[in-house]
Design a protein around this motif. Structure first.
Motif, short mmCIF file in Angstrom:
data_model
loop_
_atom_site.label_atom_id
_atom_site.label_comp_id
_atom_site.label_asym_id
_atom_site.label_seq_id
_atom_site.Cartn_x
_atom_site.Cartn_y
_atom_site.Cartn_z
N CYS A 299 42.37 49.82 87.90
CA CYS A 299 42.37 48.53 86.58
C CYS A 299 43.33 48.73 85.85
N LEU A 300 42.72 47.84 84.39
CA LEU A 300 43.60 47.47 83.50
C LEU A 300 42.04 48.15 82.26
N GLU A 301 42.47 49.48 82.08
CA GLU A 301 42.56 49.99 80.59
C GLU A 301 42.95 49.27 79.56
N THR A 302 42.29 48.47 78.30
CA THR A 302 42.92 48.61 77.30
C THR A 302 41.96 48.53 75.65
N VAL A 303 42.81 49.07 75.11
CA VAL A 303 41.86 49.36 73.69
C VAL A 303 42.27 48.47 72.14
N ASN A 304 40.99 48.47 72.37
CA ASN A 304 40.46 47.89 70.81
C ASN A 304 41.36 46.65 70.44
N ASP A 323 31.73 46.37 74.08
CA ASP A 323 31.64 44.51 73.95
C ASP A 323 32.37 44.00 72.96
N ALA A 324 33.44 43.14 74.04
CA ALA A 324 34.55 42.57 73.22
C ALA A 324 34.36 41.08 73.51
N PRO A 325 34.40 40.16 73.03
CA PRO A 325 34.76 38.52 72.75
C PRO A 325 35.71 38.35 74.57
N LEU A 326 35.43 37.67 74.57
CA LEU A 326 36.51 37.51 75.55
C LEU A 326 36.90 35.88 75.71
N THR A 327 37.74 35.13 75.64
CA THR A 327 38.20 34.32 75.11
C THR A 327 38.84 32.88 76.29
N LEU A 328 38.76 32.12 77.42
CA LEU A 328 39.90 31.87 78.13
C LEU A 328 40.34 30.44 77.58
N GLY A 355 38.74 40.00 72.81
CA GLY A 355 39.00 40.43 71.46
C GLY A 355 38.43 41.61 70.81
N GLU A 356 38.58 42.46 70.05
CA GLU A 356 38.55 43.62 69.83
C GLU A 356 36.48 43.74 69.38
N PRO A 357 36.52 44.97 70.25
CA PRO A 357 35.08 44.90 70.31
C PRO A 357 33.78 45.10 69.19
N VAL A 358 33.14 45.42 69.66
CA VAL A 358 31.59 44.96 68.41
C VAL A 358 31.14 46.32 68.45
N ALA A 359 31.39 46.22 69.76
CA ALA A 359 30.63 48.05 70.02
C ALA A 359 31.87 48.67 71.31
N GLY A 360 31.52 49.97 71.54
CA GLY A 360 32.91 50.32 72.17
C GLY A 360 34.51 50.82 71.80
N THR A 361 34.39 50.93 72.62
CA THR A 361 36.29 50.63 72.05
C THR A 361 37.21 50.50 73.91
N ARG A 362 37.11 50.21 74.72
CA ARG A 362 37.74 49.89 75.98
C ARG A 362 37.03 49.28 77.08
N CYS A 363 37.90 48.79 77.17
CA CYS A 363 37.35 47.48 78.22
C CYS A 363 38.35 47.75 79.97
N THR A 422 28.63 52.83 68.48
CA THR A 422 29.94 52.16 66.84
C THR A 422 29.88 52.82 66.59
N VAL A 423 30.71 52.37 64.87
CA VAL A 423 31.04 53.10 63.60
C VAL A 423 29.25 52.94 62.60
N HIS A 424 28.33 52.39 63.27
CA HIS A 424 27.36 52.15 61.53
C HIS A 424 26.26 53.03 62.41
N GLU A 425 26.42 53.85 63.33
CA GLU A 425 25.07 54.56 64.09
C GLU A 425 26.02 56.19 64.37
N ASP A 426 24.40 57.14 64.31
CA ASP A 426 25.58 58.60 65.18
C ASP A 426 25.31 57.80 66.63
N ILE A 427 25.87 58.47 67.02
CA ILE A 427 26.11 58.73 69.03
C ILE A 427 25.97 60.36 69.36
N THR A 428 25.18 60.40 70.06
CA THR A 428 24.52 61.44 70.14
C THR A 428 24.71 62.15 71.84
N LEU A 429 25.25 62.99 72.08
CA LEU A 429 25.90 63.91 73.70
C LEU A 429 25.72 65.22 73.68
N ASP A 430 25.09 65.09 75.18
CA ASP A 430 24.69 66.51 75.15
C ASP A 430 25.45 67.06 75.75
#
Length: 551
Positions: A299-304, A323-328, A355-363, A422-430
């Motif tokens: 796949c293509l992995e793209t950032v931001n 979660d990034a907006p897609l436009t055709l 587009g620029e993701p609103v959550a996550g960073t890689r599409c 997202t940058v708006h809440e803490d991300i918990t990792l086990d």
């Protein structure tokens, strides 16, 4: 021997010395234990990745504990001679530390035969042991930001050759024109674990400036490349006459960073190469599934965001991950939004914009039929640290698409994952505590979980650099001998500010690892954006297990 927890699917075996380590490694290779997938040997340890569905941790520990580690590991019949110009900038300093002349340093370095104990740090970097016992010097207090390819160095009791230009702290005593790593060779790494090595002074002897291998059957040469030409990334793929398909995707804009990625390059630890692969494995597999491909395809992995692809001919793509907006935009200039996590039909001239993701960073972008990109060492993944795999996608590239297999059926739309970081809440990792939790104070272990850690901008596919209000204090001083590291490892340098290793992490490391992100949260870690806040949730207490080996 001691068994140190690393993760739910990995354990580290700690032994008394290098001889025991090599003996156990030889035993496990000669009589494999079911469930072991890969082993990363180091100075006094072996990192073992295993499959829990095949072998339980307790069963694995008991089976390994029965192995005899008193036997001397057999030496290889292969002898590699490496010609050296002894012109290193640290040669005089090393001589001063040892109280001898530079000429005597050269004589001792060339007068002994070495053995490749293990590989790591970079593809083709072999840790060589068995030299003159006096050649025991510490690493430099301040590592250099750049050491040239072919540099011959000393660190502790080890000798080694830098395969490519990189930062490093070894004492440099010379350079060699011989390439340690060359993708043009059937086996790219010149030095393999167990090989015998001899250094030859070019100035003192009339030697050909190329390596030679002496085997049981006689002498054979190996064509080297210039040492200054390291394991460079392959050129970007493009439409070619033998691609078998007229369809393609033109890169109108590559965005911040767009790379080819798949499930990874497993089984190459013997050459010093880690798996790499997609940072969000589930998203990469889902994109392929939706496009009608095998899940392990590229796949293509793209950032931001910022990626724009124009279809040449009719194609079907799928976009997953962040979660990034897609436009055709069609050839007539009409635009409309399209959803992710479902197949998208593109006509000739249609342009898809991420587009620029609103959550996550890689599409992740997959195309029906698959990208016509050639694998390197069995994978299309791009390892940005090791510089193995296809080059980053660039503006103007035309990415060829393979012919569609008649039975390939696109997948039904899927529900995007919930709770993307997202940058708006803490991300918990086990996390699983270990293998070096006991190198830290009890207060530091508690602080790892109690404190929030900010993701700094100095983060990438190699690792996430974290910053906390209070650093993690160590209980054990001194240097940790290099040992295997795995994806998700939380390594703590002297600053006390952790680094969370991701897909392109080095195979071995010299800083203690306080814990490792559990496998079920690795995809989440790969989607964490810069400036987000991370919390660690220990799910398993640190518990080293000691077992005696058979005599």
């Amino acid at each position: 021997m001691r068994f140190l927890p690393v993760n739910l699917n990995a354990v580290m075996v700690e032994l008394d010395d290098l001889d025991q380590t090599l003996a156990l490694l030889a035993s496990l290779r000669h009589e494999p234990i079911a469930g072991i997938e890969e082993m990363v040997p180091a100075a006094r340890t072996i990192l073992i990745h295993f499959r829990p569905a095949v072998q339980s941790l307790s069963g694995l520990v008991e089976a390994i504990a029965q192995r005899d580690v008193s036997a001397q590991a057999e030496r290889s019949t292969t002898l590699i001679e490496i010609p050296v110009h002894y012109d290193g900038e640290d040669l005089a300093e090393v001589a001063g530390m040892l109280g001898i002349t530079p000429e005597e340093v050269i004589a001792r370095h060339t007068g002994s035969e070495y053995t490749v104990a293990f590989t790591g740090f970079a593809p083709g970097f072999g840790y060589l042991t068995g030299g003159h016992p006096s050649l025991n010097v510490p690493r430099r207090t301040t590592p250099r930001t750049r050491i040239p390819a072919g540099a011959v160095g000393l660190a502790g009791t080890f000798s080694g050759v830098y395969p490519q230009a990189s930062p490093g702290g070894w004492q440099i005593i010379g350079t060699t024109p011989t390439a340690m790593w060359d993708l043009g060779r059937p086996v790219p790494a010149l030095l393999q674990p167990g090989d015998r090595v001899r250094f030859v002074d070019i100035a003192a002897k009339n030697v050909a400036e190329r390596p030679s291998e002496t085997c049981a059957g006689g002498q054979k040469g190996a064509e080297p490349s210039a040492a200054s030409a390291p394991a460079d990334l392959a050129a970007s793929p493009s439409v070619s006459a033998d691609s078998g398909s007229g369809a393609a995707l033109e890169v109108v804009s590559a965005g911040l960073q767009t790379l080819f990625q798949d499930v990874g390059r497993h089984g190459q630890a013997g050459q010093g190469v880690s798996a790499s692969g997609a940072m969000d494995q589930a998203a990469c597999k889902a994109a392929n599934r939706l496009a009608g491909n095998a899940s392990d395809g590229a796949c293509l992995e793209t950032v931001n965001g910022g990626l724009q692809l124009r279809s040449r001919g009719d194609t079907v793509v799928a976009v997953t991950g962040a979660d990034a907006p897609l436009t055709l935009t069609n050839a007539a200039g009409l635009r409309w939004p399209v959803p992710n996590y479902q197949p998208i039909a593109l006509g000739d001239g249609d342009t898809l914009t991420v587009g620029e993701p609103v959550a996550g960073t890689r599409c992740y972008v997959a195309v029906r039929g698959g990208f016509a990109v050639q694998p390197v060492l069995g994978s299309c993944a791009t390892d940005t640290l090791a510089r193995v795999g296809p080059a980053a996608v660039a503006n103007g590239d035309v990415l060829a698409v393979r012919p569609v297999v008649g039975s390939a059926v696109v997948g039904a739309p899927e529900v995007p994952p919930a709770c993307l970081p997202t940058v708006h809440e803490d991300i918990t990792l086990d996390v699983v505590l270990g293998p070096r939790t006991d190198w830290f104070t009890p207060e530091a272990v508690a602080l790892l979980a109690a404190q929030r850690w900010r993701v700094t901008p100095q983060s990438n596919r190699v690792g996430i650099r974290l910053a906390g209000d209070e650093p993690l204090a160590r209980a054990v001083g001194g240097e940790l001998p290099s040992e295997g590291t795995c994806i998700g490892a939380i390594q703590v340098p002297p600053s006390g500010q952790p680094v969370l290793f991701l897909a392109d992490h080095p195979l071995t490391g010299g800083y203690p690892v306080i814990g490792t992100v559990a496998p079920h949260h690795l995809d989440r870690a790969g989607q964490i954006p810069v400036n987000a806040w991370v919390r660690f949730n220990p799910i398993r207490a640190f518990e080293a297990i000691t077992r005696g080996a058979a005599a």
